[in-house]
Design an enzyme around this catalytic site. Structure first.
Site: not given
Length: 321
Positions: A133, A156, A160, A213
């Site tokens: 991330d 990714d 997050d 997302r």
């Protein structure tokens, strides 16, 4: 940190653009904002506020080893990133840190991990080619401000947030040439840790043809998504799942077939209130239920002006810090 792809379940609620009332909602002021505001608003102002390293001594870093040492220190610090730092994996960021990018500052190949720590500010940095991330927030980390960064071409998530983390503002960032942008809540099985937490404000971000997302939300309520610019997102804009409550307000959706919906993959639906959004060449979106009230004051830009405001001000290099 990786979330497996899942087949989207059939959604039963009817698509609608009409708003559903927010319980006890605070009425936002309206009016223009400057192209690159520097004020902190949103959830990171709560729970005592977010000040980062405050007036602590400043350290300038130009290498991966220096950055690792600086962000991992137990002391409060203001850390300036200069030039391009190439690294791998995730670098642990401890509490009471302000991490600022000098002009052109780039972190390539790695990401920052805030794991149970608090009071961290990250601003004006370009993240690219990360192998996990770019920014990972977990294990009840609280009071973070992630502002005016650029994220591109990572493995990714760009940002997050999970595992009971709380009181976070994600503002004025740009995501482009990237798939999984901003996950909020990592697993359908984590309700016991996440319920009552995961309160995040996303405002004035530029989701520039990124796929999905923006955010994808589990459990958090209320999550506030306002005045963001969505441009040709091929997957979807916002998803509210697993009992989350998301207010989608005053955003500009430009060429987005699926701007917002309930449920995602195997995750059951949450609630979602949509109001005062501007949709151009976009689908109608899906709403349902109510959302808890927003506790802080904020200024809501006119949705039709959000495209010009956000593209003029979001991302690294648009502010002086």
């Amino acid at each position: 940190m990786r979330i497996a792809s899942r087949r989207r379940t059939t959604l039963l609620a009817a698509a609608a653009t009409a708003s559903v009332l927010v319980a006890g909602a605070l009425t936002a002021a309206t009016g223009p904002a400057s192209a690159g505001p520097t004020d902190l608003v949103g959830w990171a102002t709560q729970n005592g506020g977010t000040t980062g390293g405050g007036s602590a001594p400043t350290t300038t870093v130009t290498s991966a080893s220096a950055l690792t040492s600086a962000v991992g220190s137990s002391s409060a610090a203001v850390i300036r990133v200069s030039g391009t730092i190439t690294c791998s994996g995730m670098l642990r960021v401890r509490s009471n840190k302000t991490i600022l990018g000098n002009p052109g500052a780039t972190i390539s190949g790695c990401g920052l991990n805030i794991n149970g720590d608090r009071n961290v500010i990250i601003r004006n940095i370009t993240f690219k080619n990360w192998n996990d991330d770019a920014i990972n927030v977990q294990e009840s980390a609280t009071n973070l401000w992630i502002d005016h960064n650029t994220f591109t071409n990572g493995y990714d998530g760009a940002v997050d947030i999970k595992r009971g983390s709380d009181f976070i503002t994600v503002s004025w960032n740009r995501v482009y040439s990237h798939d999984k942008s901003m996950l909020l809540g990592h697993s359908d099985d984590n309700a016991s840790q996440d319920t009552g937490h995961l309160r995040v404000t996303y405002h004035h971000n530029w989701f520039d043809a990124s796929t999905q997302r923006h955010p994808r939300v589990r459990f958090g309520n209320p999550v506030h998504v306002y005045n963001n610019y969505y441009y040709k997102n091929s997957g979807y804009g916002v998803a509210s799942t697993e009992g989350a409550g998301v207010l989608v307000e005053g955003n500009y959706f430009d060429g987005v077939k699926d701007p917002y919906h309930l449920g995602e993959g195997d995750s059951g639906p949450g609630t979602l209130v949509a109001r005062n959004n501007h949709l151009v060449g976009s689908g109608g979106g899906q709403t349902g239920g109510s959302v808890k009230s927003i506790p802080y004051s904020y200024t809501l830009d006119s949705a039709s002006s959000v495209k010009s405001i956000v593209t003029g001000g979001a991302g690294a290099g648009r502010i002086t810090v």
